[in-house]
Scaffold this motif. Structure first.
Motif, short mmCIF file in Angstrom:
data_model
loop_
_atom_site.label_atom_id
_atom_site.label_comp_id
_atom_site.label_asym_id
_atom_site.label_seq_id
_atom_site.Cartn_x
_atom_site.Cartn_y
_atom_site.Cartn_z
N GLU A 142 0.83 -1.21 0.00
CA GLU A 142 0.00 0.00 0.00
C GLU A 142 0.86 1.25 0.00
O GLU A 142 0.51 2.27 -0.59
N ASN A 143 2.01 1.17 0.67
CA ASN A 143 2.91 2.32 0.72
C ASN A 143 4.33 1.84 1.00
O ASN A 143 4.54 0.81 1.65
N ASN A 170 10.88 8.60 -2.65
CA ASN A 170 9.62 8.41 -1.93
C ASN A 170 8.43 9.03 -2.67
O ASN A 170 7.30 8.54 -2.55
N LYS A 202 5.97 4.23 -6.37
CA LYS A 202 5.12 3.32 -7.15
C LYS A 202 5.74 3.00 -8.50
O LYS A 202 5.77 1.83 -8.92
#
Length: 244
Positions: free
Chosen positions: A178-179, A203, A207
């Protein structure tokens, strides 16, 4: 790589079906219509006991899970790097949740969730990430939220003398998070401004970076997962795993 996350799944899966040799709270699961639900509950129960390690199965401590070395060599595409980790410790496995198990001992799919997976160790990196050069070595931290593992094992049977064992011919592995928050110290020979900006960039674009690296990471881990799976299966006969 000496050990990986699949060790948790395979050691749990194997241990829970060996009722006679292990704690009475661990349930043997027969190959019937209730097997998947049985395995799901049994693996979850056994995980608590397996986290500190179980020498009788060759299972070393699972939390922290220690890696002597992992190398990710990505030679093409938007992320073109060689990233080496050493003395990497991963924590959070003790909180793993087994979401589902689905199989017939020809194939088996296991879905898991770890709420937070924290990795700390040493790194060395060189190359380019999304066209920006990156270089450095030092300490690193990778903090992943809601790590979901997707594992599919393909089985055959293997005879050894008068005994029959299961063998993993192929293993597919994938994962989602998710992160992801990353911190790499001592980038660009300790240049703080460049290092801070690169960590911020990593950061902000995690993704895209993870998307590019994921096939390489998953394939590398799958090879190690299969080796570990078969190391465990070679200790236990087919009738012990799936009693009639």
């Amino acid at each position: 790589m000496e050990r990986t996350g699949i060790l948790i799944l395979c050691s749990c899966m194997l241990a829970t079906v060996l009722g006679a040799k292990f704690p009475k709270s661990w349930t043997s699961c027969k190959p019937d219509e209730n097997m998947n639900a049985c395995l799901k509950d049994s693996i979850q129960t056994a995980l608590v006991d397996l986290v500190p390690g179980m020498p009788s199965l060759g299972v070393l401590p699972l939390d922290p899970l220690h890696f002597d070395a992992i190398t990710i060599d990505q030679g093409e595409g938007p992320v073109n790097i060689k990233l080496e980790f050493t003395d990497l410790d991963i924590t959070g496995i003790k909180d793993m949740q087994i979401d589902s198990v689905n199989g017939d001992w020809k194939t088996m799919e296991i879905e898991t969730l770890v709420p937070r997976l924290l990795s700390k160790g040493n790194y060395k990196v060189g190359g380019k990430i999304l066209l920006l050069p990156i270089k450095g070595d030092g300490k690193c931290v990778l903090d992943m939220t809601n790590f979901r593992g997707h594992v599919k094992l393909h089985y055959t049977e293997k005879a050894a003398g008068s005994k029959t064992y299961y063998n993993v011919e192929k293993l597919d592995f994938d994962f989602d998070v998710e992160n992801l928050v990353m911190q790499f110290d001592n980038l660009f020979n300790g240049d703080k401004a460049l290092g801070d900006n690169m960590n911020k960039f990593l950061n902000q674009n995690w993704k895209e970076i993870l998307h590019e690296l994921k096939p390489n990471i998953a394939a590398t881990f799958a090879v190690a997962f299969r080796e570990i799976s078969n190391r465990l299966f070679s200790r236990i006969t087919k009738p012990q795993i799936t009693p009639s």
